[in-house]
Design a protein around this motif. Structure first.
Motif, PDB file in Angstrom:
ATOM      1  N   SER A  13      36.852  34.042  33.071  1.00  0.00           N
ATOM      2  CA  SER A  13      36.047  35.173  33.553  1.00  0.00           C
ATOM      3  C   SER A  13      34.924  34.684  34.465  1.00  0.00           C
ATOM      4  O   SER A  13      34.353  33.621  34.209  1.00  0.00           O
ATOM      5  CB  SER A  13      35.366  35.883  32.375  1.00  0.00           C
ATOM      6  N   LYS A  17      37.478  33.903  40.808  1.00  0.00           N
ATOM      7  CA  LYS A  17      38.904  34.151  41.075  1.00  0.00           C
ATOM      8  C   LYS A  17      39.103  35.272  42.075  1.00  0.00           C
ATOM      9  O   LYS A  17      39.875  35.149  42.997  1.00  0.00           O
ATOM     10  CB  LYS A  17      39.639  34.627  39.801  1.00  0.00           C
ATOM     11  N   THR A  35      44.203  42.447  38.420  1.00  0.00           N
ATOM     12  CA  THR A  35      44.757  42.926  37.142  1.00  0.00           C
ATOM     13  C   THR A  35      43.664  43.107  36.089  1.00  0.00           C
ATOM     14  O   THR A  35      43.818  43.926  35.186  1.00  0.00           O
ATOM     15  CB  THR A  35      45.847  41.974  36.608  1.00  0.00           C
ATOM     16  N   GLY A  36      42.556  42.364  36.217  1.00  0.00           N
ATOM     17  CA  GLY A  36      41.442  42.553  35.287  1.00  0.00           C
ATOM     18  C   GLY A  36      40.922  43.990  35.366  1.00  0.00           C
ATOM     19  O   GLY A  36      40.543  44.583  34.351  1.00  0.00           O
ATOM     20  N   ALA A  37      40.927  44.548  36.576  1.00  0.00           N
ATOM     21  CA  ALA A  37      40.455  45.927  36.767  1.00  0.00           C
ATOM     22  C   ALA A  37      41.306  46.899  35.949  1.00  0.00           C
ATOM     23  O   ALA A  37      40.813  47.919  35.453  1.00  0.00           O
ATOM     24  CB  ALA A  37      40.503  46.298  38.244  1.00  0.00           C
ATOM     25  N   ARG A  40      40.211  46.649  32.396  1.00  0.00           N
ATOM     26  CA  ARG A  40      38.893  47.276  32.324  1.00  0.00           C
ATOM     27  C   ARG A  40      39.025  48.807  32.336  1.00  0.00           C
ATOM     28  O   ARG A  40      38.305  49.507  31.623  1.00  0.00           O
ATOM     29  CB  ARG A  40      38.027  46.822  33.506  1.00  0.00           C
ATOM     30  N   ARG A  95      32.815  47.696  35.899  1.00  0.00           N
ATOM     31  CA  ARG A  95      32.148  46.379  36.011  1.00  0.00           C
ATOM     32  C   ARG A  95      30.936  46.286  35.081  1.00  0.00           C
ATOM     33  O   ARG A  95      30.292  45.239  35.010  1.00  0.00           O
ATOM     34  CB  ARG A  95      31.688  46.112  37.449  1.00  0.00           C
ATOM     35  N   VAL A 103      36.451  44.432  26.715  1.00  0.00           N
ATOM     36  CA  VAL A 103      37.774  44.397  27.357  1.00  0.00           C
ATOM     37  C   VAL A 103      38.720  43.360  26.734  1.00  0.00           C
ATOM     38  O   VAL A 103      39.937  43.577  26.694  1.00  0.00           O
ATOM     39  CB  VAL A 103      37.632  44.213  28.899  1.00  0.00           C
ATOM     40  N   SER A 104      38.175  42.273  26.208  1.00  0.00           N
ATOM     41  CA  SER A 104      39.066  41.254  25.637  1.00  0.00           C
ATOM     42  C   SER A 104      39.846  41.787  24.446  1.00  0.00           C
ATOM     43  O   SER A 104      40.995  41.416  24.235  1.00  0.00           O
ATOM     44  CB  SER A 104      38.283  40.016  25.200  1.00  0.00           C
ATOM     45  N   SER A 107      42.591  43.933  25.800  1.00  0.00           N
ATOM     46  CA  SER A 107      43.643  43.169  26.491  1.00  0.00           C
ATOM     47  C   SER A 107      44.428  42.269  25.535  1.00  0.00           C
ATOM     48  O   SER A 107      45.392  41.637  25.943  1.00  0.00           O
ATOM     49  CB  SER A 107      43.054  42.361  27.649  1.00  0.00           C
ATOM     50  N   ARG A 113      49.346  45.281  27.135  1.00  0.00           N
ATOM     51  CA  ARG A 113      49.795  44.235  28.057  1.00  0.00           C
ATOM     52  C   ARG A 113      51.160  44.585  28.648  1.00  0.00           C
ATOM     53  O   ARG A 113      51.396  44.432  29.835  1.00  0.00           O
ATOM     54  CB  ARG A 113      49.873  42.856  27.373  1.00  0.00           C
ATOM     55  N   GLY A 133      44.257  37.251  37.784  1.00  0.00           N
ATOM     56  CA  GLY A 133      44.325  37.605  36.364  1.00  0.00           C
ATOM     57  C   GLY A 133      44.230  36.423  35.431  1.00  0.00           C
ATOM     58  O   GLY A 133      43.505  35.450  35.692  1.00  0.00           O
ATOM     59  N   ASP A 135      47.304  35.755  33.183  1.00  0.00           N
ATOM     60  CA  ASP A 135      48.672  35.400  32.782  1.00  0.00           C
ATOM     61  C   ASP A 135      49.646  35.575  33.943  1.00  0.00           C
ATOM     62  O   ASP A 135      50.820  35.800  33.742  1.00  0.00           O
ATOM     63  CB  ASP A 135      49.110  36.306  31.620  1.00  0.00           C
ATOM     64  N   ARG A 184      34.190  35.790  25.615  1.00  0.00           N
ATOM     65  CA  ARG A 184      35.404  36.234  26.290  1.00  0.00           C
ATOM     66  C   ARG A 184      36.380  35.062  26.473  1.00  0.00           C
ATOM     67  O   ARG A 184      37.578  35.193  26.275  1.00  0.00           O
ATOM     68  CB  ARG A 184      35.051  36.862  27.632  1.00  0.00           C
ATOM     69  N   ASP A 188      40.039  35.221  25.097  1.00  0.00           N
ATOM     70  CA  ASP A 188      41.129  35.161  26.086  1.00  0.00           C
ATOM     71  C   ASP A 188      42.055  33.958  25.858  1.00  0.00           C
ATOM     72  O   ASP A 188      43.252  34.039  26.117  1.00  0.00           O
ATOM     73  CB  ASP A 188      40.563  35.089  27.522  1.00  0.00           C
ATOM     74  N   ARG A 191      43.934  34.411  21.948  1.00  0.00           N
ATOM     75  CA  ARG A 191      44.707  35.581  21.507  1.00  0.00           C
ATOM     76  C   ARG A 191      46.185  35.199  21.368  1.00  0.00           C
ATOM     77  O   ARG A 191      46.663  34.272  22.032  1.00  0.00           O
ATOM     78  CB  ARG A 191      44.522  36.764  22.464  1.00  0.00           C
TER      79      ARG A 191
HETATM   80  O1   DC Z   1      39.057  39.323  35.517  1.00  0.00           O
HETATM   81  P1   DC Z   1      38.210  40.270  34.679  1.00  0.00           P
HETATM   82  O2   DC Z   1      36.955  39.651  34.123  1.00  0.00           O
HETATM   83  O3   DC Z   1      37.920  41.549  35.377  1.00  0.00           O
HETATM   84  O4   DC Z   1      39.154  40.608  33.409  1.00  0.00           O
HETATM   85  C1   DC Z   1      38.711  41.427  32.383  1.00  0.00           C
HETATM   86  C2   DC Z   1      39.391  41.073  31.070  1.00  0.00           C
HETATM   87  O5   DC Z   1      40.762  41.443  31.115  1.00  0.00           O
HETATM   88  C3   DC Z   1      39.340  39.605  30.644  1.00  0.00           C
HETATM   89  O6   DC Z   1      38.449  39.432  29.569  1.00  0.00           O
HETATM   90  C4   DC Z   1      40.726  39.279  30.200  1.00  0.00           C
HETATM   91  C5   DC Z   1      41.565  40.459  30.513  1.00  0.00           C
HETATM   92  N1   DC Z   1      42.683  40.168  31.408  1.00  0.00           N
HETATM   93  C6   DC Z   1      43.874  39.780  30.847  1.00  0.00           C
HETATM   94  O7   DC Z   1      43.953  39.638  29.633  1.00  0.00           O
HETATM   95  N2   DC Z   1      44.956  39.575  31.635  1.00  0.00           N
HETATM   96  C7   DC Z   1      44.874  39.719  32.964  1.00  0.00           C
HETATM   97  N3   DC Z   1      45.962  39.508  33.705  1.00  0.00           N
HETATM   98  C8   DC Z   1      43.652  40.079  33.559  1.00  0.00           C
HETATM   99  C9   DC Z   1      42.559  40.283  32.754  1.00  0.00           C
END
Ligand code: DC
Length: 230
Positions: A13, A17, A35-37, A40, A95, A103-104, A107, A113, A133, A135, A184, A188, A191
């Protein structure tokens, strides 16, 4: 050149990136996908609809029942990417630290997922993309032509995020941000489903001491080489 190129930008995080991914997408005229968005936006939906309660407990059954109602899309407005949740522009809201803190947990849920990975593959179907992202190189596009794994020290990342949020006028506490980043990282990487980890063939970029341009130039060199071979 091969028709559709996938560039995976994974990493921790707040380590730059998305800055890198956006620069690369603009440079190569590829689609940028954050993909984080998406995670979120699902978190925002869960908070707004009471799926996450005041004690921060998640009602997974309710989320599973409602997940098909969650529609995420993106639009470019004034040269900036905006995330939409069920037709509403939520770019600012997703944000906020109240989302970052939760968010963790969202996710880490398998059916969340699954839905988002499907969506990520679908929107990339007929396009060359730079996808940002956790993954992407391991799960979403294991055959991506180029994979980066971006890191920076927690201190540097907290400083950057603090600056970014302060400039937006958010009333933020440095220690709270740093702690949230450390928490986080832990969630992350530990998990059960698709934990954050470097793909075997990913190129690691530790940008703690790098400038934004330095990082970009480094990545471009690698991509250009791969593109010339495709
Ligand atoms: O990149 P970011 O900080 O906006 O991502 C937010 C959260 O989403 C982060 O804590 C982990 C999760 N995430 C994920 O598990 N897989 C992804 N491909 C992107 C984000």
């Amino acid at each position: 050149m091969k028709k559709n190129i996938k560039i995976a930008v994974d990493g921790y995080s707040s380590c730059g990136k998305s800055t890198l991914a956006k620069q690369l997408a603009a440079h190569y005229n590829f689609l940028f996908i954050d993909t984080g968005a998406m995670y979120r936006a699902v978190t925002l939906y869960a908070l707004d609809s009471g799926i996450i309660n005041e004690k921060d407990e998640i009602n997974e059954e309710k989320l599973q029942n409602e997940i098909q109602n969650i529609k995420i899309s993106f639009q470019r407005i004034d040269n900036k990417n905006h995330t939409f949740l069920n037709g509403k522009d939520v770019e600012e809201k997703i944000r906020q630290i109240r989302i970052s803190k939760r968010v963790s947990k969202i996710s880490a849920i398998g059916f969340v997922r699954e839905k988002l990975v499907d969506f990520q593959r679908k929107i990339s179907e007929n396009a060359s993309v730079v996808m940002d992202g956790r993954d992407i190189g391991t799960v979403v596009f294991p055959n991506a032509e180029v994979k980066f794994f971006v890191t920076a020290s927690p201190q540097v990342r907290a400083e950057r995020r603090f600056k970014e949020l302060s400039e937006k006028g958010e009333n933020v506490d440095f220690q709270e941000i740093k702690q949230s980043i450390i928490n986080r990282d832990k969630l992350d990487t530990t998990r059960e489903i698709s934990p954050l980890k470097k793909a075997d063939n990913a190129i690691e970029i530790d940008n703690s001491e790098m400038t934004i341009d330095g990082q970009f130039n480094f990545a471009v060199k690698i991509i250009d080489k791969v593109l010339s071979e495709n």
